[in-house]
Design a protein around this motif. Sequence first.
Motif, PDB file in Angstrom:
ATOM      1  N   TYR A 125       0.815  -1.211   0.000  1.00  0.00           N
ATOM      2  CA  TYR A 125       0.000   0.000   0.000  1.00  0.00           C
ATOM      3  C   TYR A 125       0.852   1.267   0.000  1.00  0.00           C
ATOM      4  N   ASN A 126       1.995   1.224   0.674  1.00  0.00           N
ATOM      5  CA  ASN A 126       2.905   2.364   0.580  1.00  0.00           C
ATOM      6  C   ASN A 126       3.382   2.565  -0.852  1.00  0.00           C
ATOM      7  N   ASN A 127       3.701   1.464  -1.527  1.00  0.00           N
ATOM      8  CA  ASN A 127       4.173   1.562  -2.916  1.00  0.00           C
ATOM      9  C   ASN A 127       3.076   2.100  -3.839  1.00  0.00           C
ATOM     10  N   LEU A 128       1.856   1.595  -3.673  1.00  0.00           N
ATOM     11  CA  LEU A 128       0.751   2.053  -4.509  1.00  0.00           C
ATOM     12  C   LEU A 128       0.490   3.539  -4.290  1.00  0.00           C
ATOM     13  N   ILE A 129       0.416   3.952  -3.036  1.00  0.00           N
ATOM     14  CA  ILE A 129       0.157   5.353  -2.723  1.00  0.00           C
ATOM     15  C   ILE A 129       1.281   6.238  -3.258  1.00  0.00           C
ATOM     16  N   ASN A 130       2.538   5.815  -3.065  1.00  0.00           N
ATOM     17  CA  ASN A 130       3.675   6.595  -3.559  1.00  0.00           C
ATOM     18  C   ASN A 130       3.653   6.726  -5.073  1.00  0.00           C
ATOM     19  N   GLU A 131       3.276   5.644  -5.743  1.00  0.00           N
ATOM     20  CA  GLU A 131       3.216   5.662  -7.203  1.00  0.00           C
ATOM     21  C   GLU A 131       2.151   6.658  -7.674  1.00  0.00           C
ATOM     22  N   LEU A 132       0.985   6.630  -7.022  1.00  0.00           N
ATOM     23  CA  LEU A 132      -0.072   7.576  -7.377  1.00  0.00           C
ATOM     24  C   LEU A 132       0.389   9.013  -7.167  1.00  0.00           C
ATOM     25  N   VAL A 133       0.969   9.278  -6.005  1.00  0.00           N
ATOM     26  CA  VAL A 133       1.402  10.632  -5.676  1.00  0.00           C
ATOM     27  C   VAL A 133       2.480  11.111  -6.655  1.00  0.00           C
ATOM     28  N   SER A 134       3.364  10.210  -7.076  1.00  0.00           N
ATOM     29  CA  SER A 134       4.440  10.588  -7.992  1.00  0.00           C
ATOM     30  C   SER A 134       3.910  11.054  -9.337  1.00  0.00           C
ATOM     31  N   TYR A 135       2.700  10.603  -9.698  1.00  0.00           N
ATOM     32  CA  TYR A 135       2.073  11.030 -10.946  1.00  0.00           C
ATOM     33  C   TYR A 135       1.032  12.133 -10.732  1.00  0.00           C
ATOM     34  N   GLY A 136       0.967  12.646  -9.520  1.00  0.00           N
ATOM     35  CA  GLY A 136       0.021  13.722  -9.226  1.00  0.00           C
ATOM     36  C   GLY A 136      -1.412  13.268  -9.114  1.00  0.00           C
ATOM     37  N   ILE A 137      -1.636  11.997  -8.800  1.00  0.00           N
ATOM     38  CA  ILE A 137      -2.979  11.434  -8.672  1.00  0.00           C
ATOM     39  C   ILE A 137      -3.317  11.286  -7.192  1.00  0.00           C
ATOM     40  N   GLU A 138      -4.440  11.859  -6.771  1.00  0.00           N
ATOM     41  CA  GLU A 138      -4.832  11.797  -5.369  1.00  0.00           C
ATOM     42  C   GLU A 138      -5.310  10.393  -5.007  1.00  0.00           C
ATOM     43  N   PRO A 139      -4.781   9.796  -3.936  1.00  0.00           N
ATOM     44  CA  PRO A 139      -5.352   8.538  -3.435  1.00  0.00           C
ATOM     45  C   PRO A 139      -6.575   8.820  -2.563  1.00  0.00           C
ATOM     46  N   HIS A 140      -7.707   8.244  -2.929  1.00  0.00           N
ATOM     47  CA  HIS A 140      -8.938   8.312  -2.130  1.00  0.00           C
ATOM     48  C   HIS A 140      -9.183   6.917  -1.584  1.00  0.00           C
ATOM     49  N   VAL A 141      -9.055   6.752  -0.277  1.00  0.00           N
ATOM     50  CA  VAL A 141      -8.954   5.423   0.327  1.00  0.00           C
ATOM     51  C   VAL A 141     -10.187   5.068   1.151  1.00  0.00           C
ATOM     52  N   THR A 142     -10.733   3.890   0.864  1.00  0.00           N
ATOM     53  CA  THR A 142     -11.814   3.314   1.660  1.00  0.00           C
ATOM     54  C   THR A 142     -11.226   2.240   2.565  1.00  0.00           C
ATOM     55  N   LEU A 143     -11.574   2.273   3.836  1.00  0.00           N
ATOM     56  CA  LEU A 143     -11.013   1.326   4.797  1.00  0.00           C
ATOM     57  C   LEU A 143     -11.702  -0.029   4.749  1.00  0.00           C
ATOM     58  N   SER A 144     -12.994  -0.052   4.481  1.00  0.00           N
ATOM     59  CA  SER A 144     -13.721  -1.330   4.415  1.00  0.00           C
ATOM     60  C   SER A 144     -14.752  -1.257   3.297  1.00  0.00           C
ATOM     61  N   HIS A 145     -14.475  -1.988   2.209  1.00  0.00           N
ATOM     62  CA  HIS A 145     -15.361  -2.002   1.045  1.00  0.00           C
ATOM     63  C   HIS A 145     -16.041  -3.370   0.974  1.00  0.00           C
ATOM     64  N   LEU A 146     -17.092  -3.546   1.762  1.00  0.00           N
ATOM     65  CA  LEU A 146     -17.883  -4.783   1.798  1.00  0.00           C
ATOM     66  C   LEU A 146     -17.077  -5.996   2.238  1.00  0.00           C
ATOM     67  N   ASP A 147     -15.941  -5.794   2.874  1.00  0.00           N
ATOM     68  CA  ASP A 147     -15.072  -6.919   3.225  1.00  0.00           C
ATOM     69  C   ASP A 147     -14.445  -6.690   4.595  1.00  0.00           C
ATOM     70  N   ILE A 148     -14.350  -7.747   5.379  1.00  0.00           N
ATOM     71  CA  ILE A 148     -13.647  -7.725   6.660  1.00  0.00           C
ATOM     72  C   ILE A 148     -12.872  -9.036   6.795  1.00  0.00           C
ATOM     73  N   PRO A 149     -11.883  -9.112   7.673  1.00  0.00           N
ATOM     74  CA  PRO A 149     -11.148 -10.373   7.854  1.00  0.00           C
ATOM     75  C   PRO A 149     -12.065 -11.508   8.309  1.00  0.00           C
ATOM     76  N   GLN A 150     -11.878 -12.674   7.727  1.00  0.00           N
ATOM     77  CA  GLN A 150     -12.663 -13.844   8.119  1.00  0.00           C
ATOM     78  C   GLN A 150     -12.436 -14.190   9.583  1.00  0.00           C
ATOM     79  N   SER A 151     -11.249 -13.892  10.087  1.00  0.00           N
ATOM     80  CA  SER A 151     -10.936 -14.207  11.490  1.00  0.00           C
ATOM     81  C   SER A 151     -11.888 -13.481  12.441  1.00  0.00           C
ATOM     82  N   LEU A 152     -12.270 -12.237  12.122  1.00  0.00           N
ATOM     83  CA  LEU A 152     -13.198 -11.508  12.980  1.00  0.00           C
ATOM     84  C   LEU A 152     -14.615 -12.053  12.851  1.00  0.00           C
ATOM     85  N   GLN A 153     -14.955 -12.517  11.668  1.00  0.00           N
ATOM     86  CA  GLN A 153     -16.256 -13.159  11.482  1.00  0.00           C
ATOM     87  C   GLN A 153     -16.338 -14.434  12.301  1.00  0.00           C
ATOM     88  N   ASP A 154     -15.250 -15.210  12.299  1.00  0.00           N
ATOM     89  CA  ASP A 154     -15.219 -16.466  13.057  1.00  0.00           C
ATOM     90  C   ASP A 154     -15.187 -16.223  14.562  1.00  0.00           C
TER      91      ASP A 154
END
Length: 504
Positions: A125-154
Motif C-alpha cells: 500500500y505504501n508503494n501504490l500510494i507513492n506511485e499515485l502521488v508521484s504522478y500527481g494522482i490523489e489517493p482516495h482510500v476506503t477502509l472497508s469495502h464490503l469486506d472484513i477479515p474472516q478471522s473476525l467473522q469467526d
Amino acid sequence: MAWVMRFFVSFILFIVTHIQLSNGLKSRSDFPTGFVFGAGSSAYQIEGAAAEDGRKPGIWDNYTHAGKMVDKSTGDITSDQYHHYKEDVKLMHKMGLDAYRFSISWSRLIPDGHGAVNPKGLNYYNNLINELVSYGIEPHVTLSHLDIPQSLQDEYDGYLSPKFIEDFTAYADFCFKEFGDRVKHWITFNEPNIQTVGGNDLGDIPPSRCSYPFGVDCSIGNSTTEPYIGVHIILLSHASAVQLYRAKYQEIQRGQIGITILAFWYEPVSGSPKDIAATQRMLEFHLGWILDPLVYGDYPATMRNIVGSRLPLFTKNESEQLKSSCDVIGLNHYSALPIKDLPRTFSKYGSDYVRDISVKGLFLKPMLHRQEPMSHFDSRSLQRLLEYVKVKYKNPAVVIHENGLPAHGENYNAQALKDTKRVEYLQSYIRSLLLSIRNGSDVRGYFVWSFMDCFEILDGYESHFGLYAVDFNDEKRKRYPRMSAKWFTSFLTKEKNSAGISSY
C-alpha cells in the motif's frame, strides 16, 4: 413537512436551470475549480494475490471458495493489480485522472483483524500510494469495502458484535498513522445500507447469514434483526474512527473523512397515494437509514415506527458523535428504480427488509447487481437524488463515488471495446451532475465505476464496468482501452471539446 416544501421549490428552480443549461457540458473546465474527476475499484475486486505475501482470507474468500457465485468464480487473481499497479497508475495518468479511489484489504494489512501487521501488505500500500502521488494522482482510500477479515467473522460474528468497533478503530488508527501524510481523503465504510441487507438478510453476499423464510441457502443468521444490528455497529465504528482521526491526525494531516452509501433514486410506478407513500418509505429505509443518523442523530421516524424494537437505540453521546462525523458523504448512484406499494405480508422477494418497507419493485437485485434495470437510462435520477439530499440533509459536501453502466458477454474483443452505450451514459450523467452543481448542490467530485474490469459483486466475471477491459484468460491480464476510456480521456485532457462520441 417543511423540507418537502423546500424540495418542491428547489426542484422548480432546478427545472429552470435545466432549461437554461440544456447545452451545458463542454469540458471539465465547466466544473468548479478544484472539482475532482477519478475512477474507482476495491481491494478484493481488483487486487488478486489473495494468498500471497502474508494475506489471510477475508469474508469474500470463504464465500467464493464455497462456490456461491453465479459463475463459480473467485477473486483469487481477478485483474491482478497487486502485480500490475505501476502499469495501472501509468494508464490513470495517461487518462488524466485527478484521483484514484481504492480500498485497503484489512486482511492483507492486519491479517487476523487485530494484532500483528503484515509488513508485505504495508509495503504494497505504501508503494501504490507513492506511485499515485508521484504522478500527481490523489489517493482516495476506503477502509472497508464490503469486506472484513474472516478471522473476525469467526471470532465474534464481525460487525454484529460491539467488539468490532474497537478492532475497526485500531485498524483505522494504523492506516491514518502510516498513510495519512499522503492520503487526504478517507472513507470508513462503503455501502453499509446494502452490505447488511445482502449479507445478513438475503444472505447472497458474505457473510451469507439469513433465516427462514427469508434469504437463500443460509445455515445461520436472523434476517429480522441482523441487518439493523449490523448497520448500527458499522455506524458506531465509523463515528469512533472519525473521532480518533479528528483528535490525533486531522489538524496535522489536513485530510477529510466520511462514509459512502449506495444511493439509488426511486420513482413510484403510478400516481396513486399508496405508491407515492411506498416510494417515500423506500427512500427513508435506503438513504435515511444512514443519512438521518449522520445529520440528525437518529434513524428516521418511519423506520422506528415500522421496525420497532428490532431497531437499536443510540445513546445521547453516540447520537452527538454521529451528527458531526462526516466531512463528506459519498454517494454510489447508478439509476432510478420503480416502486409499488405492497401489503405487509410475507414477500416472495425473500427479504425481511422488503417486508418491513412493504414495497414491490425491481429494486433489491438491481441494487446488488448494480444493473440498469430499465431498457434506457434517465440521468435525471442523479439530479433528483442530489436535490433530495440537498434539501432534506442540509446540503452536505458530496462526492459521487460510483457511477457506471454494466455490459455482459465477451469483454475485450473489438465489438466489446466499442462501448457506445457506456459513453452515452457517462456523458449524460456528467451533464446531469453539472446541472445539479449549478443548482446549488455541494458536489466535490465524480468517480466512474470502474477503472478497469474486475470481479463484480454477485456477477463475478459475467458483467463488466471497466473503462479498461481486462483479458481474464491471459496470464498477464492484458488491459485494453475501451471507447469510454478514450472519451473520458478526451473530456479530462482537452480544454474544450464537444463531449460527444462521434470521434471514436
